[in-house]
Design an enzyme around this catalytic site. Structure first.
Site, PDB file in Angstrom:
ATOM      1  N   LYS A  80       1.013  -1.228  -0.098  1.00 24.93           N
ATOM      2  CA  LYS A  80       0.057   0.096   0.071  1.00 24.93           C
ATOM      3  C   LYS A  80       0.725   1.470  -0.065  1.00 24.93           C
ATOM      4  CE  LYS A  80      -3.908  -1.999   2.540  1.00 24.93           C
ATOM      5  NZ  LYS A  80      -4.683  -1.994   3.830  1.00 24.93           N
ATOM      6  N   TYR A 106     -12.665  -3.098  -2.899  1.00 25.99           N
ATOM      7  CA  TYR A 106     -13.162  -3.029  -1.433  1.00 25.99           C
ATOM      8  C   TYR A 106     -14.761  -3.170  -1.691  1.00 25.99           C
ATOM      9  CZ  TYR A 106      -8.286  -2.236   0.384  1.00 25.99           C
ATOM     10  OH  TYR A 106      -6.965  -2.510   0.819  1.00 25.99           O
ATOM     11  N   ASN A 139      -1.996  -0.005   7.471  1.00 30.67           N
ATOM     12  CA  ASN A 139      -1.562  -1.451   7.676  1.00 30.67           C
ATOM     13  C   ASN A 139      -0.657  -2.052   6.673  1.00 30.67           C
ATOM     14  OD1 ASN A 139      -3.392  -2.126   6.086  1.00 30.67           O
ATOM     15  ND2 ASN A 139      -4.627  -2.993   7.546  1.00 30.67           N
ATOM     16  N   HIS A 161      -2.121  -5.656   1.491  1.00 29.57           N
ATOM     17  CA  HIS A 161      -3.249  -5.847   1.184  1.00 29.57           C
ATOM     18  C   HIS A 161      -2.971  -7.475   0.783  1.00 29.57           C
ATOM     19  CE1 HIS A 161      -7.283  -7.477  -0.259  1.00 29.57           C
ATOM     20  NE2 HIS A 161      -6.505  -8.034  -1.394  1.00 29.57           N
ATOM     21  N   GLU A 209      -9.188 -11.493  -7.641  1.00 26.88           N
ATOM     22  CA  GLU A 209      -8.093 -10.142  -7.352  1.00 26.88           C
ATOM     23  C   GLU A 209      -7.174 -10.172  -8.271  1.00 26.88           C
ATOM     24  OE1 GLU A 209      -7.528  -9.883  -3.347  1.00 26.88           O
ATOM     25  OE2 GLU A 209      -9.647  -9.358  -2.831  1.00 26.88           O
TER      26      GLU A 209
HETATM   27  P1  IDP Z   1      -7.628  -6.981   5.567  1.00 26.80           P
HETATM   28  O1  IDP Z   1      -6.837  -6.010   4.781  1.00 26.80           O
HETATM   29  O2  IDP Z   1      -6.913  -7.522   6.835  1.00 26.80           O
HETATM   30  O3  IDP Z   1      -8.385  -8.017   4.676  1.00 26.80           O
HETATM   31  P2  IDP Z   1     -10.214  -5.873   5.841  1.00 26.80           P
HETATM   32  O4  IDP Z   1     -11.211  -6.035   6.847  1.00 26.80           O
HETATM   33  O5  IDP Z   1     -10.690  -6.740   4.607  1.00 26.80           O
HETATM   34  O6  IDP Z   1      -8.903  -6.255   6.425  1.00 26.80           O
HETATM   35  O7  IDP Z   1     -10.373  -4.220   5.398  1.00 26.80           O
HETATM   36  C1  IDP Z   1      -9.686  -3.670   4.282  1.00 26.80           C
HETATM   37  C2  IDP Z   1      -8.923  -2.500   4.778  1.00 26.80           C
HETATM   38  O8  IDP Z   1      -9.671  -1.382   5.266  1.00 26.80           O
HETATM   39  C3  IDP Z   1      -8.056  -2.807   5.748  1.00 26.80           C
HETATM   40  O9  IDP Z   1      -6.656  -3.344   5.494  1.00 26.80           O
HETATM   41  C4  IDP Z   1      -7.642  -1.435   6.574  1.00 26.80           C
HETATM   42  O10 IDP Z   1      -6.695  -0.835   5.610  1.00 26.80           O
HETATM   43  C5  IDP Z   1      -9.051  -0.603   6.216  1.00 26.80           C
HETATM   44  N1  IDP Z   1      -9.790  -0.881   7.593  1.00 26.80           N
HETATM   45  C6  IDP Z   1     -10.406  -1.980   7.815  1.00 26.80           C
HETATM   46  N2  IDP Z   1     -11.003  -1.751   9.098  1.00 26.80           N
HETATM   47  C7  IDP Z   1     -10.848  -0.554   9.357  1.00 26.80           C
HETATM   48  C8  IDP Z   1     -11.319   0.556  10.515  1.00 26.80           C
HETATM   49  O11 IDP Z   1     -11.708  -0.116  11.601  1.00 26.80           O
HETATM   50  N3  IDP Z   1     -10.592   1.452  10.289  1.00 26.80           N
HETATM   51  C9  IDP Z   1      -9.814   2.064   9.499  1.00 26.80           C
HETATM   52  N4  IDP Z   1      -9.426   1.310   8.368  1.00 26.80           N
HETATM   53  C10 IDP Z   1      -9.912   0.016   8.288  1.00 26.80           C
HETATM   54 MG    MG Z   2      -9.771  -8.105   3.263  1.00 29.07          MG
END
Ligand code: IDP
Ligand code: MG
Length: 154
Positions: free
Chosen positions: A9, A49, A112, A115, A126
């Site tokens: 990212k 997303y 974080n 992805h 994907e």
């Molecule tokens: P993942 O990346 O671990 O699969 P997902 O739940 O699919 O997590 O969420 C996609 C992305 O959305 C996350 O990697 C993060 O960047 C963002 N995200 C998810 N939940 C939150 C939140 O509660 N606050 C801010 N960003 C979030």
């Molecule tokens: Mg995810």
């Protein structure tokens, strides 16, 4: 073999952690079958997303994902989707295990770093969303006999 889509990212690009991410996946024994730098746009992010569009963090997520180029990769390996999710760590980096990418290098959930596809079905769809066939490479990896049992690499 199973495929997974990895996105380094904008925070990984800006913080110089793309090589670290690639290195961890290489050392695991996975095969890199496609890689490119891209600027992501809204339609692509809305498709990628789709499950999150209605969530309160979505607009911030989209803005962040457009804030810098990203490095998109396709990796292949036996049951690689689950293996890579374990290497990546929990979505909230403050709860991610030490030794994972997020556990070692990140703090904010919205920053974080990486992805990774969350199922074999999403890994395939994907990879197909982000890569044309001609951007994906099929080749023998010489180390495979030292990474897999024979039945695991059929
Ligand atoms: P993942 O990346 O671990 O699969 P997902 O739940 O699919 O997590 O969420 C996609 C992305 O959305 C996350 O990697 C993060 O960047 C963002 N995200 C998810 N939940 C939150 C939140 O509660 N606050 C801010 N960003 C979030
Ligand atoms: Mg995810």
């Amino acid at each position: 073999m199973e495929r997974t889509l990895i996105i380094a990212k904008p925070d990984a690009v800006q913080r110089g952690l793309v090589g670290e991410i690639i290195s961890r996946l290489e050392r695991k024994g996975l095969k890199l079958i496609g890689i490119k730098m891209m600027g992501l746009d809204s339609p692509l992010l809305q498709a990628h997303y789709a499950e999150h569009i209605e969530k309160p963090f979505y607009q911030d997520l989209e803005n962040f994902m457009k804030s810098s180029p990203v490095v998109v990769m396709a990796w292949e390996g036996y049951e690689c989707v689950n293996s890579v999710r374990i290497l990546v760590g929990a979505t909230n980096p403050r709860e991610a295990a030490a030794g994972t990418v997020r556990g070692d290098f990140a703090i904010g959930t919205g920053r974080n770093l990486i992805h990774a596809s969350d199922s074999a079905v999403s890994g395939k769809s994907e990879v197909d969303r982000f890569f044309d066939d001609k951007e994906l490479f099929s080749y023998d990896k010489s180390e495979y006999s030292h990474i897999y049992e024979t039945h695991e690499r059929q």
